[in-house]
Motif scaffolding. Structure first.
Motif, PDB file in Angstrom:
ATOM      1  N   VAL A 127       7.157  22.933  -0.323  1.00 30.18           N
ATOM      2  CA  VAL A 127       5.758  22.538  -0.236  1.00 30.18           C
ATOM      3  C   VAL A 127       5.274  22.198  -1.643  1.00 30.18           C
ATOM      4  N   TYR A 165      -5.925  28.455 -10.126  1.00 29.28           N
ATOM      5  CA  TYR A 165      -4.770  28.076  -9.301  1.00 29.28           C
ATOM      6  C   TYR A 165      -4.230  26.705  -9.679  1.00 29.28           C
ATOM      7  N   PHE A 181       1.772  19.959   5.265  1.00 26.13           N
ATOM      8  CA  PHE A 181       2.701  21.007   4.836  1.00 26.13           C
ATOM      9  C   PHE A 181       4.126  20.647   5.290  1.00 26.13           C
ATOM     10  N   GLU A 185       2.201  21.405  -3.504  1.00 26.12           N
ATOM     11  CA  GLU A 185       0.770  21.584  -3.248  1.00 26.12           C
ATOM     12  C   GLU A 185      -0.090  20.362  -3.591  1.00 26.12           C
ATOM     13  N   LYS A 194     -13.995  28.657  -8.776  1.00 24.91           N
ATOM     14  CA  LYS A 194     -13.195  29.873  -8.576  1.00 24.91           C
ATOM     15  C   LYS A 194     -11.706  29.559  -8.477  1.00 24.91           C
ATOM     16  N   TRP A 195     -11.397  28.315  -8.141  1.00 26.97           N
ATOM     17  CA  TRP A 195      -9.993  27.962  -7.913  1.00 26.97           C
ATOM     18  C   TRP A 195      -9.317  27.359  -9.153  1.00 26.97           C
ATOM     19  N   HIS A 221       2.689  20.276 -11.889  1.00 28.37           N
ATOM     20  CA  HIS A 221       4.148  20.264 -12.075  1.00 28.37           C
ATOM     21  C   HIS A 221       4.718  19.197 -11.165  1.00 28.37           C
ATOM     22  N   TYR A 259     -16.046  25.768  -4.066  1.00 28.29           N
ATOM     23  CA  TYR A 259     -15.140  26.847  -4.492  1.00 28.29           C
ATOM     24  C   TYR A 259     -14.306  26.460  -5.715  1.00 28.29           C
ATOM     25  N   TYR A 286     -15.461  22.401   0.638  1.00 24.91           N
ATOM     26  CA  TYR A 286     -14.618  23.256  -0.203  1.00 24.91           C
ATOM     27  C   TYR A 286     -14.890  23.058  -1.695  1.00 24.91           C
TER      28      TYR A 286
END
Lengths: 227, 172
Positions: free
Chosen positions: B115, B143, B105, B117, B139-140, B147, B136, B133
């Protein structure tokens, strides 16, 4: 109709793009214009142990806003806290988009749908409510908004508990336990305004929708077809 | 471990002075509301303040330092509104307990001023894989989105403020 400065913050350019788009569309519908602070930088989030370093990083954004705007809309609660901390003199009016909502303008919204028969859990999390002096003024604005359009709310005693969102990539078991504690004591669609909370709730909710309040308002206004 | 003589760095980071913690009356209301105690870890934030006040060493891997969620419930309950999460964060940085995620970060902020991502994900990919992870990801998906990073032209050097010693002045 007002013109505001706008500080999106890093997550709203990426994983929380949905919140960014929602805030921009909502402001447009309310007749407000947003001027993005030029060349804004990260606020430092919750990652810095050195308070002076954090205030210096956040404060740089306020220097960039000088002469452009005095009222700045800051959707992300971590950014909202940090920018307020960087402005102890309150030279700027740092506002959450939630502070643009009030009973008067809610009643003026051109309503295409209602929320009757639907149950919601308005969840604020931590940084919109604490620390004192940094929190939003109307601590019931999400309940007021949902009720204004006929929705049922629950979970008053869990609305400012911690989901552990900032531990998600450090100790995910901790986030899972804190989030499921909240989810277990509430029911219905989870309505949030924080990108951390959105991700934590979304990750650990089973069979429940997790939406931003902006999603809900745009749905009511007929700007989107589903929640 | 933070030895007694190293406490000054924590005071410098937090902008609290040692005497600012003398007002703590030991009511433990911070412990009664602490989110870390919802994890059954039995922590007492007041004990950390006391160690800093009297100058006792702080052990590595203190559960509060590892698990504090920065929820500020302690601050809201504290009669003196002491910002304990910021003290905890200063201790964490002093102990060098930052995770790879937190380092990525800050690295992103050093490079771009923001930041980015995808960079943080790339830098922590192994941890995400090993940490389980992947399950998941469905579900992500909402997100995800690509860019290019934006390079901020003006970001005050992050060590610019380190020359001063705010602990001499305390918090406003």
């Amino acid at each position: 109709m007002m013109e505001y400065g706008y500080y999106p913050g890093c997550s709203l350019t990426g994983s929380a793009k949905r919140l960014d788009q929602g805030v921009r569309r909502l402001c447009k519908k309310l007749g407000h214009s947003l001027a993005e602070i030029p060349d804004w930088n990260c606020c430092g989030a919750l990652e810095y142990g050195d308070r002076n370093e954090l205030v210096s990083i956040s404060g740089e954004n306020l220097k960039k806003a000088q002469g452009i705007c005095r009222e700045i809309i800051v959707p992300c609660p971590a950014c909202y806290k940090n920018l307020k901390d960087a402005d102890p003199e309150r030279s700027f009016n740092i506002m959450s988009p939630l502070e643009l909502l009030n009973p008067e303008n809610l009643s003026q919204i051109e309503q295409k749908r209602d929320l009757k028969g639907q149950v919601f859990f308005p969840y604020y999390g931590c940084l919109l409510m604490r620390p004192e002096g940094n929190s939003i003024k109307n601590r019931n604005i999400m309940e007021d908004t949902i009720s204004a359009f006929g929705g049922d709310v629950n979970g008053e005693n869990m609305k400012d508990r911690c989901c552990g969102g900032n531990q998600l990539f450090l100790n995910k078991w901790a986030t899972e336990r804190l989030s499921t504690l909240i989810l277990g004591k509430t029911k219905g669609t989870v309505v949030v305004f924080c990108p951390f909370c959105h991700m934590a709730m979304k990750t650990f909710a089973t069979g429940r929708k997790v939406v931003y309040l902006t999603d809900l308002l745009l749905y009511v206004m007929g700007e989107s077809n589903s929640l | 471990m933070i030895k007694e003589k190293d406490h000054e760095i924590v005071f410098k980071y937090t902008c609290y002075r040692r005497e600012d913690f003398s007002v703590c009356v030991g009511c433990k209301i911070c412990a009664s509301v602490c989110s870390v105690n919802d994890l059954a870890l039995n922590v007492n934030p007041q004990e950390l303040l006391l160690k800093l006040f009297v100058g006792e060493k702080i052990e590595d891997d203190h559960p509060l330092v590892r698990y504090c969620t920065s929820c500020y419930r302690c601050t809201a309950a504290c009669p003196w509104q002491i910002r304990i999460p910021e003290v905890v964060r200063a201790v964490k940085e002093s102990l060098g307990m930052e995770s790879r995620f937190e380092k990525a970060f800050k690295k992103s902020l050093d490079i771009w001023g923001r930041v980015y991502e995808p960079f943080v994900v790339a830098m922590t990919a192994l941890d995400l894989l090993r940490g389980g992870y992947i399950k998941y990801m469905p579900k992500w998906m909402g997100y995800a989105g690509f860019h290019l990073p934006h390079k901020v032209k003006r970001l005050k050097p992050t060590n610019a403020s380190k020359g001063s010693n705010p602990s001499e002045e305390g918090r406003s």
